[in-house]
Scaffold this active site. Structure first.
Site, PDB file in Angstrom:
ATOM      1  CG  ASN A 258      -1.691   1.291   1.353  1.00 26.11           C
ATOM      2  OD1 ASN A 258      -1.803   2.048   0.390  1.00 26.11           O
ATOM      3  ND2 ASN A 258      -2.226   1.547   2.531  1.00 26.11           N
ATOM      4  N   GLY A 259       1.056   1.786  -1.151  1.00 16.58           N
ATOM      5  CA  GLY A 259       1.950   2.926  -1.195  1.00 16.58           C
ATOM      6  C   GLY A 259       2.446   3.169  -2.578  1.00 16.58           C
ATOM      7  CG  MET A 503       3.780  38.547  -8.143  1.00 18.36           C
ATOM      8  SD  MET A 503       2.114  38.156  -7.565  1.00 18.36           S
ATOM      9  CE  MET A 503       1.186  38.117  -9.086  1.00 18.36           C
ATOM     10  CB  CYS A1135      -1.395  43.316  -9.078  1.00 13.59           C
ATOM     11  SG  CYS A1135       0.157  42.420  -9.204  1.00 13.59           S
ATOM     12  CB  CYS A1141       3.841  39.005  -2.536  1.00 12.74           C
ATOM     13  SG  CYS A1141       3.423  39.258  -4.255  1.00 12.74           S
ATOM     14  CB  CYS A1146       2.212  45.201  -2.009  1.00 13.26           C
ATOM     15  SG  CYS A1146       1.162  45.464  -3.438  1.00 13.26           S
TER      16      CYS A1146
END
Lengths: 1550, 480
Positions: A258-259, A503, A1135, A1141, A1146
């Site tokens: 399981n994995g 950004m 913007c 940011c 800003c």
């Protein structure tokens, strides 16, 4: 290549190699090896009770596969065989093979014949064949077509094979050869369906594309009472596809997994690379018959099984082999026994870890066991009964065993193993098992004799850095730009961190760039999403390791005397110039054990680009030659670059030599070190490592630091270089961890990248098996780019005489890289929306779409040809209708200002579109109309890994709930909101503390796999059944397959994000290099969903860099229903792409919380409305021209686009969009856009009944008491009920105990998720994972059943990740909890009697009391709240991650009592006001909680402590986050000042 | 970026002027440079924008964030190298450029842009003072020869670039000295002429051969250049002034502004001239045209001790403050008050002269003016109409027509070569290759563009040089 049959061949962007699966797994055995039919029945029953962990695709009768391993049912088979006319010898002397065969008689006969031939050749005896009786009436129609004929083959031990062990090995050799004979040497029709499920003297596997409940219907043997076994290991698959693949059903021959193996590509390569160096005493010449060892193209689990088989055949015990393949985290573990550490360190050179989340259950019929990966990323619970049975499963409660019979309940812990030896008749625990293996050989002695550390080699002399001019020429030859020094090398040299930016990326992908790009730029990092989790390399550093072993690897199959081979170790792979010299001269230092050869990778520049191919061939031949001559370390060096010599790109040379040596079978005979001036950014090093470099020396980056000496903030050169190397190392760890990989050793050669813009020939030759979807450039162009750089460097270009190229990738520059967002495009968009000027808007679109002149994006190369039948504009659907398909991206209040956040919400609500909260919660005031009647509520509520502000109230106020699996700008990474952005307001919304930074973990700790995601979707659907549940994914190769899984997990909506999405802050490595363009991901998603018939039931949204009407149209044509915009919408409201940011500066008040700057926010809702309206109007025009009346008509019409015939750029020649633009063939009635709904199965929830019973109470009536019995299939209990309360009462909920659920049994996952105030769930029994997830004010009590004989405090009672993201409420658990207890708790209080690893991780608030032991890494990333740990043995500190917290004693009560009137807080059900002084009054608070624990659970541990309080108090340790204390003290100071001045300031979390 | 929060902590503070009474007595520059620490502070205000709008606002694409940062770090030498990588003559632009960069600075959103122009000027002044600026000889020479006609800023920039690319460059100039309008139009108090000489010295050190007093097309045939040179670049400016065809235009005392300014500059520098003196001492002066040339007439008249100065402009008075959100980062039309205006002058808007009235002796005595008003027609065009009954007289002994330049002078070279012209009468050519209609003839600066800023002239000169280099050599490494 052998792709599992049933999977369709590669077509369009679909590639079967991307398939993933995860699952439910479990076993039952009788410790004393007592066989019975009952065991088989129970094994099958486990499967049925794990049904919800599997998946059902488009065909309800077709599951994803299920199966079971049992001991050979000798009685049954002997009787049946004698009916067939042959007798079976004694058990052990014969083997039975369970074989899938073709339906076609002739083909089947050929397969059988091939098998028989091999048996005879290997000297064994064919006893006979038996048809396995099946009943296929239970199969789904889609599966029947691929149904094989299942037959059993019986093989007797040959006379020449006297030993049973040798017989087993022969069987392995037979099976391999039969497989190769049939798969590799017969026509495809013949081998379709041929597959040997098992061939063993002890076990047999029954599996198929059968729903788990039907396994015994299909295989009549399993229902036959004569079938008896002492063990049954069962597996239920959840695959991302819906294609029937019989052979990929599990179990495999030895195991169920399981994995997911994240490093499987590297593991396969390394196995292949060993061909030359592998010898086996026991297998002898038979070894040669086994190649290829690994069936490429099978699933990762199947591959793992292949390797395990080899190790076992080669003489390792099962447990030993498992420890080699899935080692514990040993490198950074001071708590580990030295002998065991030596064991692991020794084996590290033998085999690289198979890294990834894994719960593996394995058996050879005599032993059965299980192990868990180092991170413990899969649940595994077990019980032991008083009648000698052990039952283990992904969940507890899978079999109805009376509590009175259970004598132990426990779990498998991270990195631990657990085994039952049926022959010995006993359980062997991890400690004993591993100690005996660690003791079996003198590993430490071997290590001491053979392990050489570079740091311990004698000193050498490194060359001096050259002068500035020379460095400048070298930098230019290697394509350095000013940004490399300014944004990467200098910050790394001064801070030791991979630099952060903000950004998104809006530059062309490398293949579309005019600039000569580095080869590194053509590769995109892969990352984990959904099918496995990324890791947090900082907070969970203990599992990470950068240790690299350079040089030849010992013979894998020589377990007994491998102590002779020397190994060279480095702590991390980035070498200083000095370290490299040590390696270069190692021959003279270490007994001649190593011989290093430096291979010059430069060639004469006069040979130009055309000369590179010959240079490469020469290099490969030379590499092979020097290895054959006995050199065992190769240094690939480009130090020879000068005016006359140009370097082959180091990455190309590295990958080329690596693959060449693999193909030659020589790779493990030699170490590969790269000495290069080329690599400088983190991404570069990751690529070198990913394609085989074991260490690298970035000499030019280091010399650049020397050259920058005046700017190093006063650091010494050594220190600056050390910091740079540290920055690279940390950055690399982060990149590994994005894919869920923990160690350099397993990352090395694992090729965790997609190529974008490289052609198939180039990839196949040098970067073999890397995914590349759109073709692109090849060696000629790569060489041309290299030559261009070289001639610039040594030429006369006046701009480059004194300076590097400007770069311009991170910030727009003249002469720099092209950007989409430029001064012109931003100004014209902003002017247009502010003036309401359509013409200006058209100018904006024209500037943006200048694709015909300069293609920046893939879509720029698409020609929209349409249907050929234009329609009139007025026939096209309205702007209003189109706008409903628009949404803005997830940006949290916190990362952006209130003004910016609400402005978007108001605008989108006006338009009928949707805005997104982002991961920061939402204030309840926004659910009411604003002062002007405007609607401030965000329609989409995001649920991200931090779960900030995710309360019941938040969730019920959603139209869509979006689970953010990944973010375009930084997929696979968490986030961090720096403390300076967390003001009081934001802290309130996020339920945290002002001034304290907040961490969002890389993974959702309740999503480590696809079935976990299905669970979270189910949870969210319960809390708000009317909301669409959405999953946000990021484009990468294979995302379509993940999306198919997401659709099967019942998501209503999926978002595919491009890599160019924005971010508030992210390492530049991620922004620049992770993820793919959305065009590729979207097309793959749509194609895969349609092929799987899953498209109709899910809505597909695309986002990440949508800017114009044309972009949206392309999105629809490639298959999107809906469209998301983030950066463009932000720009519409002001913007400027400042990319600041992360600095809170800003200047337009968007990405800042600075009040002065927020006042400058220029946006108005009308600006955003104008933008989308203009865009929709332009869309209508395009639609009319193309001939579409509605968006719906457009969806998926990729046939209406073609590649532009006129290609303008030399690098674009090789691009090929055929796969991208493939329109998938949809069968009749198969939906190609979102037109159906998912079946969430909510009608089965217990809550329907609870709500009925509580209806009157919710409507204002009297408190109600509800009695219930839970079993593990009852999941998410109480959540739908909580949703009802939250809808009516909001966050405040109802008064205490209004609804009291009195239950017994075992609760399924997510008990009490988001339970509201007024709800109490009181369970006698136990529970699975995620108890109290998001707890929002309710109370959960779990204690053992009355009849249970267990000592509660020594047994597990709740699973992993309890109280994840809880915001308030209380929990009392009388027993031990699993891993990650209270992860990201921000307000609940909880008492528990022991916890596993990573307790209180990322916690930001609330109180946790642990009355027992904790696992490792307690309090990692904990920035708020407090924990009290009962540290009876004084060992707690070693288990605590001290990076952010301090430990304190509990002060005496006298002091606390002085604060009169504070005691009442604890009555408030966990709603402990954080302004209440968490810096003091601990004894009182602690005692109060323990008293309540005793009151609710009758805990004997609690009683013992309370009875001896004075003594016991001293054994408690308070865990106090340092930042939290500082922030609390600051707030207190502020409050007292404010009071003094008569001002009221509100502080705190409520 | 030196200091992320610099702009939040430090106010804009720009260069100042000497007091009016101190400066009007001479023709010296009167701008007071910022001190080093002030420059450091001002440079720290630069936010290093992800998109530096200034960088785009600047016609020569000065890499402003980089040099701001270097000034902040006190590395003037590298700042100078960066600055000179885009601008041949920053000391010119640092003094007389109207600084569109500052208009497009992100901080101009709040009217406090970074003092980019002052920083630019400080960098180059320091570079000269330190002796960092020397002729840059090409490493190797070509066998190509190029003639550049017109030694204004476009021609000088073009010549310098071509010389650095290794070509033999001859720079022809009709006047006695180089500089064009810089030398003969702009008064010394705005820019000292020694700056031009210093640059010319550098050019000559780089191999540029300077031929003054050579008016191509007049005293040397243009065709001769075509025979002798491999390429010819015409950078002769746009010197044809706009005239005002009203009664009395030919009265004595009515001059084109350039007649007045050119003579004044020659007088100040000691260069001889043949024409009669045009002085304003103790006279009433009327300047027609509200632009920079008009302003220069005002400042020069002040220094000549004029009695009274009136400046009229036909366009409406611009707003004090622009509608920032709809205009930024573009160049705003707004009220600008020059240093010369401060020195004493009455300004009127929406006024035009209808007639110049004679004193009876053929000298101008006054100007009959009328108010006008502007309305927008249905087609969106602005239309002007006289305001009935608003006529008035302005007494004036000297009238300077400063209404701009219409196009290059056509007579002579352009006519001789028969070059195609664009719709406005400029030499036709584009901004990609600067080629004219005639093979191997290029044109740049005002001659191609029409009247414009010095900074545009430098840009065009540089870019034309690149095109010429590419034309001659097949490829080029000169930057655009």
């Amino acid at each position: 290549m052998t792709i599992a049959c049933g999977l369709p061949p590669r077509q369009g962007l679909y590639n079967p190699e991307n398939e993933h699966d995860n699952c439910g797994v479990g076993f039952i055995c009788n410790i004393k090896n007592k066989q019975s039919h009952d065991i088989i029945k129970k094994g099958l029953q486990i499967l049925v009770n794990l049904d919800h962990r599997g998946a059902v695709g488009a065909d309800p009768l077709a599951g994803d596969g299920a199966g079971i391993i049992i001991q050979i049912p000798h009685k049954l088979l002997a009787e049946e065989c004698s009916k067939l006319g042959f007798d079976l010898p004694e058990p052990g002397d014969y083997a039975v093979g369970q074989v899938f065969l073709p339906q076609d008689n002739a083909a089947r006969a050929r397969c059988e014949k091939a098998f028989e031939t091999v048996i005879e050749r290997e000297g064994q005896v064919l006893l006979g064949w038996r048809d396995v009786p099946v009943d296929n009436s239970c199969l789904g129609e889609s599966v029947k077509a691929d149904e094989p004929v299942v037959r059993q083959i019986f093989i007797g031990r040959g006379e020449g094979t006297p030993l049973r062990g040798a017989f087993e090995r022969k069987l392995f050799v037979i099976r391999k050869q039969a497989h190769h004979a049939i798969w590799d040497e017969t026509p495809e029709d013949d081998h379709a369906n041929f597959y040997t499920c098992s061939l063993s003297t002890h076990t047999i596997v029954y599996k198929g594309m059968v729903l788990s409940g039907n396994l015994a219907v299909y295989y009549k043997d399993l229902a036959d009472e004569r079938a008896q076994s002492a063990l049954a290991l069962a597996h239920q698959r959840f695959s991302t596809n819906t294609f029937p693949s019989w052979e990929l059903a599990q179990p495999f021959r030895y195991l169920c997994h399981n994995g997911e193996i994240n490093t499987v590509r590297g593991n396969i390569n390394w196995m292949a690379a060993r061909k030359n160096s592998m010898r086996s005493e026991v297998l002898g010449k038979d070894l040669d018959k086994l190649w290829p060892l690994i069936g490429d193209g099978a699933s990762d689990s199947a591959t793992f099984d292949n390797a395990l088989e080899l190790l076992v055949a080669g003489g390792y015990s099962l447990a030993h082999a498992m420890m080699m393949m899935i080692p514990e985290a040993w490198d950074n573990n001071p708590l580990m026994d030295p002998k065991r550490r030596a064991f692991y360190e020794y084996h590290a050179a033998l085999m690289e870890p198979w890294d990834g989340p894994a719960a593996v259950c394995f058996t050879d019929g005599r032993q059965i066991g299980a192990t868990l990966d180092r991170n413990g990323l899969r649940p595994a619970r077990y019980i032991v009964t008083d009648d000698d049975h052990v039952i283990m499963g992904s969940e507890v409660g899978v079999l109805d065993i009376p509590e009175s019979k259970i004598i132990k309940k426990w779990r498998l812990q991270p990195g631990k193993m657990f085994m039952i030896d049926l022959e010995q008749g006993r359980i062997i625990d991890d400690e004993e098992l591993k100690n005996s293996l660690s003791d079996s050989k003198p590993y430490q002695k071997w290590l001491d004799a053979t392990q050489i550390r570079v740091s311990e080699l004698p000193d050498d002399v490194a060359p001096m850095s050259p002068d500035h001019e020379t460095i400048l020429d070298m930098q230019q030859a290697f394509g350095y730009t000013q940004e490399d020094t300014k944004h990467f090398i200098l910050p790394m040299a001064t801070t030791g961190q991979d630099p952060i930016g903000s950004m998104g990326r809006d530059t062309p992908i490398a293949v579309l760039s005019d600039k000569p790009k580095m080869l590194y730029d053509y590769f995109k990092q892969n990352f984990a999403q959904v099918t496995n989790p990324p890791i947090d390399p900082i907070r969970e550093e203990l599992v990470m390791s950068l240790v690299s072993l350079i040089g030849p690897r010992p013979n894998l199959l020589d377990p007994d005397h491998a102590g002779g081979q020397k190994r060279l170790e480095v702590r991390q792979p980035v070498l200083t110039n000095l370290e490299l010299e040590k390696i270069r001269h190692i021959e003279n230092h270490v007994d001649n054990a190593f011989r290093t050869y430096t291979l010059d990778i430069t060639y004469r520049a006069e040979n130009g680009a055309a000369g590179m191919e010959a240079a490469l061939e020469k290099l490969f031949a030379k590499a092979e030659q020097v290895v054959n001559e006995g050199h065992n370390i190769i240094i690939l060096s480009d130090r020879g670059v000068d005016g006359e010599h140009v370097a082959i790109p180091a990455l190309l040379a590295t990958a080329g030599v690596h693959h060449h040596l693999i193909r030659a079978g020589l790779r493990t005979d030699v170490g590969l070190v790269v000495e290069t001036g080329e690599a400088r950014r983190v991404h570069d090093f990751c690529l070198l490592a990913g394609y085989g470099a074991e260490a690298f020396n970035p000499y030019l980056a280091l010399e650049t630091i020397a050259d920058l000496e005046g700017e190093l903030d006063g650091l010494s050169l050594d220190e600056a270089q050390a910091r740079y190397i540290k920055g690279v190392s940390k950055g690399m760890l982060k990149v590994f961890s994005k894919m869920g990989i923990s160690t350099f050793q397993s990352y090395c050669g694992a090729q965790i990248f997609d190529a974008v813009g490289l052609n198939d020939d180039f990839i196949a030759r040098f970067f073999t098996k890397t995914a590349s979807q759109i073709g692109g450039i090849g060696l000629d162009e790569v060489a041309s780019e290299t030559i261009k750089r070289h001639s610039d460097a040594f030429g006369t270009n006046p701009l480059l005489q004194k300076h590097l190229e400007v770069g311009g990738e991170l910030a727009w520059r003249h002469r720099g890289e092209t950007h989409a967002w430029t001064p012109e495009t931003i100004a014209s968009l902003q002017h247009a929306v502010r003036k309401g000027d359509r013409d200006e808007y058209r100018r904006y679109e024209a500037a943006m779409n200048r694709h015909d002149k300069k293609a920046m994006y893939l879509r720029g190369l698409f020609e929209l040809k349409g249907t050929g039948k234009p329609v009139a504009l007025d026939e096209v659907e309205s702007v209003d209708k189109i706008c409903k398909r628009f949404a803005t991206g997830a940006m949290s209040f916190g990362s952006i200002s209130w003004e910016a956040h609400t402005n978007l919400a108001i605008a989108m609500n006006q338009l009928g579109g949707k805005s997104n909260t982002g991961e920061g919660g939402e204030e309840a005031v926004r659910y009411e109309p604003g002062p002007g009647g405007e609607n401030l509520r965000s329609a989409i509520k995001q649920v991200a890994s931090g779960r900030f502000g995710v309360t019941a109230e938040y969730l019920v106020n959603a139209d869509d709930i979006q689970i953010k699996m990944a973010q375009g700008a930084k997929p696979g990474e968490g986030g961090q909101l720096p403390g300076h952005k967390v003001n009081e307001w934001i802290a309130r919304v996020r339920h945290s503390t002002p001034g304290v930074g907040l961490i969002s973990p890389p993974p959702h700790h309740d999503i480590y796999s696809i079935e976990d995601l299905a669970q979270l979707i189910h949870d969210l659907k319960n809390i708000n059944p009317s909301a669409r549940i959405s999953v946000k994914l990021v484009s990468e190769v294979g995302v379509g397959t993940v999306a198919a899984g997401v659709s099967k997990a019942h998501a209503d909506h999926v978002t595919i994000s491009g890599f160019d999405g924005g971010t508030g802050a992210s390492p530049l490595t991620s922004t620049m290099h992770a993820g793919s363009p959305w065009e590729i991901g979207l097309a793959e998603t749509h194609q895969t969903l349609v092929m799987n018939r899953l498209r109709g039931r899910i809505c597909v949204q695309v986002d990440g860099g949508l800017r114009t009407a044309r972009d949206v149209v392309v999105g629809a044509l490639l298959g999107a229903d809906e469209f998301g915009f983030a950066t463009a919408a932000l720009i519409a409201q002001g913007c400027l792409m400042m990319r600041k940011c992360h600095l809170n500066t800003c200047p337009v008040g968007i990405a800042t919380q600075n009040e002065k700057l927020r006042k400058l926010f220029p946006g108005e809702p009308a600006h955003v409305v104008n933008y989308f309206t203009f865009l929709a109007e332009e869309m209508r025009k395009i639609m009319a021209e193309l001939g579409f009346r509605t968006v719906e008509e457009m969806i998926g019409r990729s046939d209406c686009m073609e590649m532009k015939p006129a290609i303008s750029h030399w690098k674009e020649q090789g691009l090929d969009f055929t796969r991208l633009l493939t329109k998938p063939v949809a069968g009749p009635g198969v939906a190609v856009f979102n037109s159906e709904t998912q079946d969430h199965g909510l009608e089965k929830a217990l809550d329907n009944d609870f709500i009925k019973q509580a209806r009157a109470t919710i409507d204002g009536g009297k408190p109600v008491r509800i009695n219930a019995k839970f079993v593990n299939v009852n999941r998410t209990i109480g959540t739908m009920l909580s949703g009802e309360i939250a809808k009516k009462y909001g966050k405040a909920g109802m008064s205490d105990d209004s609804i009291y659920i009195d239950a017994i049994g075992t609760a399924g996952q997510s008990l009490g998720a988001w339970a509201s105030p007024g709800m109490t769930i009181d369970l006698k029994g136990d529970a699975n994972d995620y108890v109290g997830k998001g707890l929002a004010g309710g109370r959960i009590i779990i204690r053992p059943a009355d009849e249970s004989p267990l000592k509660a405090e020594d047994n597990i009672i709740v699973g992993n990740t309890c109280l994840y993201g809880a915001t308030s409420g209380e929990a009392y658990f009388r027993g031990v909890a699993g891993e990650r207890f209270c992860v990201r708790n921000s307000g609940a209080s909880a008492v528990v009697e022991g916890v596993g690893d990573h307790g209180c991780e990322y916690m930001t608030g609330g109180i946790v009391v642990v009355l027992g032991d904790t696992g490792r890494n307690f309090a990692a990333g904990m920035s708020g709240g407090v924990a009290y740990v009962f540290d009876a043995n004084g060992t707690f500190e070693a288990h605590c991650n001290m990076a952010q917290v301090e430990l304190e004693p509990i002060a005496a009560e006298e002091e606390a009592m002085q604060a009169a009137g504070q005691g009442g807080d604890l009555e408030a059900h966990g709603m402990v006001d954080i302004s209440h002084d968490m810096t003091r009054y601990d004894a009182e608070r602690l005692r109060g909680l323990i008293e309540k624990h005793y009151h609710y659970t009758a805990s004997s541990r609690a009683k013992e402590i309370l009875d001896n309080w004075d003594e016991m108090r001293g054994k408690f340790v308070k865990v106090m986050p340092v930042e939290y204390r500082r922030a609390l003290l600051e707030m207190q100071a502020k409050t007292s000042v404010a009071e003094h001045e008569g001002v009221v300031t509100s502080v705190g979390g409520q | 970026m030196g200091k992320p929060t610099g702009f939040l902590e430090i106010d804009r503070h720009d260069r100042s002027y000497q007091p009016v009474n101190e400066r009007v007595g001479n023709y010296d520059e009167f701008v007071v440079a910022l001190k080093d620490d002030e420059l450091t502070n001002q440079a720290s205000r630069c936010m290093d924008c992800g998109i530096p709008f200034c960088h785009n606002g600047c016609p020569v694409m000065n890499i402003i964030p980089e040099f701001n940062d270097l000034v902040y770090r006190d590395d003037y030498k590298r700042a100078s190298e960066i600055l000179h990588s885009t601008n041949n003559f920053p000391e010119f632009t640092g003094r007389i450029c109207p600084a569109p960069c500052e208009a497009s600075c992100t901080l101009n959103l709040t009217d406090h842009p970074v003092t980019i122009k002052s920083i630019e000027c400080a960098i180059v002044d320091r570079a000269w003072a330190e002796g960092w600026l020397k002729p840059k000889k090409p490493k190797s020479r070509t066998d190509k020869a190029v003639a550049v006609v017109g030694a204004g800023p476009a021609g000088m920039a073009c010549a310098q670039q071509l010389a650095r690319a290794g070509h033999s460059v001859t720079l022809y100039e009709k006047n006695a000295k180089a500089g064009g309008l810089l030398r003969y139009g702009i008064p010394d108090f705005k820019m000292a002429k020694s700056l031009i000489d210093r640059r010319m010295a550098q050019l000559q050190g780089e191999g540029v051969e300077f031929k003054p007093n050579t008016a191509i097309g007049i005293n040397k045939p243009a065709k001769a250049l075509l025979e002798k040179f491999d390429a010819v670049v015409l950078t002769g400016g746009a010197e044809q002034p706009r005239d005002l065809a009203v009664p009395g235009r030919d009265l004595a005392g009515v001059h084109f502004a350039m007649e007045f300014l050119g003579q004044s500059n020659r007088r100040v520098s000691g260069e001889k001239y043949d024409e009669a003196d045009i002085l304003t001492t103790d006279m009433n002066v009327l300047v027609i045209g509200g632009g920079d040339t008009g302003s220069d007439c005002v400042g020069t008249s002040v220094r000549q001790n004029a009695k009274a100065i009136t400046q009229i402009e036909i366009m409406p008075k611009p707003p004090e403050k622009e509608d920032k959100l709809k205009i930024w980062p573009d160049w705003p039309n707004k009220l600008r008050t020059s240093s010369s205006h401060e020195e004493g002058c009455e300004r009127m808007w929406e006024v035009t002269a209808k007639e110049f009235i004679s004193d009876g002796n053929g000298n101008v005595k006054s100007a009959r003016c009328v108010k006008v008003e502007w309305t927008m027609a249905d087609n969106g065009q602005w239309q002007m109409a006289e305001v009935a009954g608003s006529e008035f007289e302005i007494p004036c002994d000297r009238v300077f027509l400063a209404m701009g330049f219409v196009h290059p002078v056509h007579e002579g070279m352009i006519a001789e070569l028969g070059l195609e012209k664009d719709g406005r009468g400029n030499v036709a050519g584009n901004m990609e290759d600067y080629k004219t209609s005639m093979k191997k003839v290029f044109s740049a600066g005002d001659m191609r563009r029409g009247q414009s800023l010095v900074v545009w002239a430098i840009r065009e000169g540089r870019q034309a040089a690149r095109s010429v280099d590419e034309y001659l050599m097949g490829s080029t490494q000169l930057p655009r």
